[in-house]
Design a protein around this motif. Sequence first.
Motif, PDB file in Angstrom:
ATOM      1  N   LYS A 191       0.796  -1.236   0.000  1.00 14.40           N
ATOM      2  CA  LYS A 191       0.000   0.000   0.000  1.00 14.40           C
ATOM      3  C   LYS A 191       0.831   1.291   0.000  1.00 14.40           C
ATOM      4  O   LYS A 191       0.677   2.143   0.890  1.00 14.40           O
ATOM      5  N   PRO A 192       1.708   1.472  -0.998  1.00 13.62           N
ATOM      6  CA  PRO A 192       2.516   2.707  -1.032  1.00 13.62           C
ATOM      7  C   PRO A 192       1.692   3.920  -1.475  1.00 13.62           C
ATOM      8  O   PRO A 192       0.711   3.765  -2.216  1.00 13.62           O
ATOM      9  N   ASP A 193       2.112   5.103  -1.027  1.00 15.43           N
ATOM     10  CA  ASP A 193       1.547   6.324  -1.595  1.00 15.43           C
ATOM     11  C   ASP A 193       1.927   6.352  -3.073  1.00 15.43           C
ATOM     12  O   ASP A 193       2.955   5.783  -3.465  1.00 15.43           O
ATOM     13  N   THR A 194       1.122   7.041  -3.869  1.00 10.18           N
ATOM     14  CA  THR A 194       1.357   7.061  -5.320  1.00 10.18           C
ATOM     15  C   THR A 194       2.791   7.470  -5.657  1.00 10.18           C
ATOM     16  O   THR A 194       3.435   6.874  -6.519  1.00 10.18           O
ATOM     17  N   LYS A 195       3.316   8.461  -4.937  1.00  8.72           N
ATOM     18  CA  LYS A 195       4.672   8.944  -5.261  1.00  8.72           C
ATOM     19  C   LYS A 195       5.743   7.881  -4.980  1.00  8.72           C
ATOM     20  O   LYS A 195       6.831   7.929  -5.555  1.00  8.72           O
ATOM     21  N   ASP A 196       5.429   6.921  -4.126  1.00 11.92           N
ATOM     22  CA  ASP A 196       6.412   5.881  -3.796  1.00 11.92           C
ATOM     23  C   ASP A 196       6.190   4.570  -4.557  1.00 11.92           C
ATOM     24  O   ASP A 196       6.946   3.613  -4.384  1.00 11.92           O
ATOM     25  N   ALA A 197       5.118   4.528  -5.380  1.00 12.49           N
ATOM     26  CA  ALA A 197       4.806   3.273  -6.086  1.00 12.49           C
ATOM     27  C   ALA A 197       5.745   3.116  -7.286  1.00 12.49           C
ATOM     28  O   ALA A 197       5.748   3.961  -8.180  1.00 12.49           O
ATOM     29  N   PRO A 198       6.528   2.034  -7.331  1.00 15.17           N
ATOM     30  CA  PRO A 198       7.486   1.869  -8.434  1.00 15.17           C
ATOM     31  C   PRO A 198       6.816   1.519  -9.761  1.00 15.17           C
ATOM     32  O   PRO A 198       7.359   1.798 -10.827  1.00 15.17           O
ATOM     33  N   THR A 199       5.636   0.888  -9.709  1.00 14.51           N
ATOM     34  CA  THR A 199       4.895   0.521 -10.930  1.00 14.51           C
ATOM     35  C   THR A 199       3.400   0.611 -10.597  1.00 14.51           C
ATOM     36  O   THR A 199       3.031   0.936  -9.459  1.00 14.51           O
ATOM     37  N   ASN A 200       2.572   0.289 -11.584  1.00 15.28           N
ATOM     38  CA  ASN A 200       1.128   0.202 -11.300  1.00 15.28           C
ATOM     39  C   ASN A 200       0.669  -1.258 -11.288  1.00 15.28           C
ATOM     40  O   ASN A 200      -0.501  -1.548 -11.499  1.00 15.28           O
ATOM     41  N   LEU A 201       1.598  -2.188 -11.045  1.00 15.83           N
ATOM     42  CA  LEU A 201       1.245  -3.615 -11.000  1.00 15.83           C
ATOM     43  C   LEU A 201       0.842  -4.003  -9.583  1.00 15.83           C
ATOM     44  O   LEU A 201       1.681  -4.087  -8.681  1.00 15.83           O
ATOM     45  N   ALA A 202      -0.466  -4.236  -9.404  1.00 18.37           N
ATOM     46  CA  ALA A 202      -1.012  -4.467  -8.062  1.00 18.37           C
ATOM     47  C   ALA A 202      -1.339  -5.942  -7.853  1.00 18.37           C
ATOM     48  O   ALA A 202      -1.873  -6.603  -8.750  1.00 18.37           O
ATOM     49  N   ILE A 203      -1.027  -6.422  -6.657  1.00 20.01           N
ATOM     50  CA  ILE A 203      -1.305  -7.828  -6.320  1.00 20.01           C
ATOM     51  C   ILE A 203      -2.793  -7.994  -6.012  1.00 20.01           C
ATOM     52  O   ILE A 203      -3.368  -7.214  -5.248  1.00 20.01           O
ATOM     53  N   ILE A 204      -3.397  -9.019  -6.609  1.00 21.86           N
ATOM     54  CA  ILE A 204      -4.797  -9.327  -6.281  1.00 21.86           C
ATOM     55  C   ILE A 204      -4.843 -10.633  -5.483  1.00 21.86           C
ATOM     56  O   ILE A 204      -3.803 -11.256  -5.248  1.00 21.86           O
ATOM     57  N   GLY A 205      -6.029 -11.057  -5.120  1.00 17.73           N
ATOM     58  CA  GLY A 205      -6.147 -12.169  -4.168  1.00 17.73           C
ATOM     59  C   GLY A 205      -5.986 -13.570  -4.713  1.00 17.73           C
ATOM     60  O   GLY A 205      -6.815 -14.457  -4.459  1.00 17.73           O
ATOM     61  N   ARG A 206      -4.918 -13.807  -5.450  1.00 19.31           N
ATOM     62  CA  ARG A 206      -4.582 -15.157  -5.920  1.00 19.31           C
ATOM     63  C   ARG A 206      -3.072 -15.330  -5.778  1.00 19.31           C
ATOM     64  O   ARG A 206      -2.295 -14.527  -6.322  1.00 19.31           O
ATOM     65  N   TYR A 207      -2.674 -16.376  -5.070  1.00 18.05           N
ATOM     66  CA  TYR A 207      -1.251 -16.640  -4.856  1.00 18.05           C
ATOM     67  C   TYR A 207      -0.994 -18.128  -5.015  1.00 18.05           C
ATOM     68  O   TYR A 207      -1.859 -18.952  -4.723  1.00 18.05           O
TER      69      TYR A 207
END
Length: 273
Positions: A191-207
């Motif tokens: 959950k980074p702030d937008t300015k700290d997010a290295p990419t827009n690739l977000a983890i969803i609920g499958r692992y």
Amino acid sequence: MIKKCLFPAAGYGTRFLPATKAMPKEMLPILTKPLIQYGVEEAIQAGCDTMAIVTGRGKRAIEDHFDISYELEHQIKGTSKEHYLTEIRDVIDKCTFSYTRQIEMKGLGHAILSGETLIGHEPFCVILADDLCDNNGGDSVLSQMTELYKKYECCIVAVEEIDIKNSNKYGIVDGDFIEEGVVKVTNMIEKPDTKDAPTNLAIIGRYILTPDIFDVIRETKPGKGGEIQITDALLEMAKHGKVIAYKFKGHRFDCGSVEGFVEATNYFFEKEK
Ligand code: UTP
């Protein structure tokens, strides 16, 4: 190859209060089927036959759902309503269910660790049932991941591209593409702030997780929000080159939010009418 699927279902589900006061949010239905049944059907499609469910309060509702209701069966046997139970009977026939409780809600990482007793020492899938996925008749998201596991045999997280403004709602990954849609993870931030997010690739609920994750979680200190985060444990695994992120094919609905829940309801209503 992977037979067990873990369902962390112990969260408070505060965004759905009061509906979730006495019932886990995983039992909320999209049309007539509870979220967790969609998840179990996805796991079965991916080849799993053993469902391990981590519950908190409201345990009875989930256990009863995946059990035979003799009284109800008797009442509707031979009537025009019998077909309403076909799907759930099929699910119950195809797999076994075991349960454990997460005694304190210390976060997703902690919930997964609570499931160790049900999983043992083998690779396993994890489904967060409030993330509802659909691939329009194609391979389910979890099936795509178990297929990928055969090639890489390491931890896999499903990711999707999000609007970067929403980075503070997700675990975000960074890394290098090693084939189309597959990233070797080098960094992960919860959950980074937008300015700290290295990419827009977000983890969803499958692992897909390998069992060495349990020892790593045991050593993981509370992170964002004071909770034991699976993202932090996976970052530790990634440092040893053991995590990939997979841009899945299909659609995900965030049914943990009212907006996503309504969107999913409309989608499945259109699809099934
Ligand atoms: P969420 O972050 O959606 O939290 O958890 P939540 O408590 O369920 O919902 P809100 O934010 O209060 O509305 C993601 C997943 O992790 C599980 C939840 O059940 C959900 O499937 N979880 C989370 C646990 O099992 N235990 C925890 O301690 C935290």
